[in-house]
Write a protein that holds these residues in place. Sequence first.
Motif, short mmCIF file in Angstrom:
data_model
loop_
_atom_site.label_atom_id
_atom_site.label_comp_id
_atom_site.label_asym_id
_atom_site.label_seq_id
_atom_site.Cartn_x
_atom_site.Cartn_y
_atom_site.Cartn_z
N ALA A 58 37.49 78.05 -28.01
CA ALA A 58 37.44 77.11 -26.89
C ALA A 58 36.85 75.76 -27.29
CB ALA A 58 36.65 77.70 -25.73
N GLU A 59 35.78 75.75 -28.10
CA GLU A 59 35.15 74.49 -28.49
C GLU A 59 36.08 73.65 -29.37
OE1 GLU A 59 33.85 77.72 -31.30
OE2 GLU A 59 33.78 77.52 -29.14
N LEU A 60 36.89 74.29 -30.19
CA LEU A 60 37.85 73.56 -31.03
C LEU A 60 38.97 72.99 -30.17
CD1 LEU A 60 38.74 72.68 -33.85
CD2 LEU A 60 39.93 74.87 -34.07
N GLU A 61 39.46 73.75 -29.21
CA GLU A 61 40.49 73.26 -28.30
C GLU A 61 39.99 72.04 -27.53
OE1 GLU A 61 42.40 76.31 -25.88
OE2 GLU A 61 42.03 77.76 -27.48
N LYS A 62 38.74 72.11 -27.08
CA LYS A 62 38.16 70.99 -26.33
C LYS A 62 38.05 69.75 -27.22
CE LYS A 62 34.10 69.57 -23.79
NZ LYS A 62 32.67 69.75 -23.62
N GLU A 63 37.58 69.92 -28.45
CA GLU A 63 37.46 68.80 -29.38
C GLU A 63 38.82 68.16 -29.66
OE1 GLU A 63 36.22 67.79 -34.00
OE2 GLU A 63 36.08 69.85 -33.29
N VAL A 64 39.83 68.97 -29.91
CA VAL A 64 41.17 68.47 -30.18
C VAL A 64 41.69 67.69 -28.98
CG1 VAL A 64 43.57 69.17 -30.53
CG2 VAL A 64 41.77 70.16 -31.95
#
Length: 189
Positions: A58-64
Amino acid sequence: MNCETCQLKELVLEPTEIRDVLRCILHTIFFHRTLSLVRPKDVDCDLLDITYVQCGLAELEKEVDEKIDQFIAWVEKHPNRRSQVCLSFFDEKSKNPGWFVNKTERIYWEQWFINLHAMSPKTYSKSNSYKGITNFGGNTLEETSSRRAALESSLNEVLFQIINFANEKKDHIPAIPDRIFNHEIMIPR
């Protein structure tokens, strides 16, 4: 340590397609460079007939998504320009540790250059005299359909380019971390 670079084929697209294309490319790279335990998630593009895999973090999706939003804002201010998004992977090393100073330096070991040419829909229309059915962008539905098919084909080439590079270039990757590699996504300023 050498920094490997991969220049991806330039994609010509409309601003409305940026989100799908960048999500697809960035998540594909992350999936192929994340060596920690992930829960792969198949994702269908909204506008294109392409499915790709995300790491399920989830944190990677948010950053992207945040970086894509910043890039889209940049494109709105700089229409019809070529641009580049760079995804870099790096290690951090302490540099000259002292009593009061603990500097770290980034040692880049891989960089992916995503080349995009975002063009307004009107730029694609060669002639305003054609009286076909038009969509909201001003292009005929036939033009939009054939252009999207060409974009899908080009995006598939880029995805194969990513997979080939990731499979062939492995010797420069540092020891396996227990998390996703340190990275940064740089957009034009």
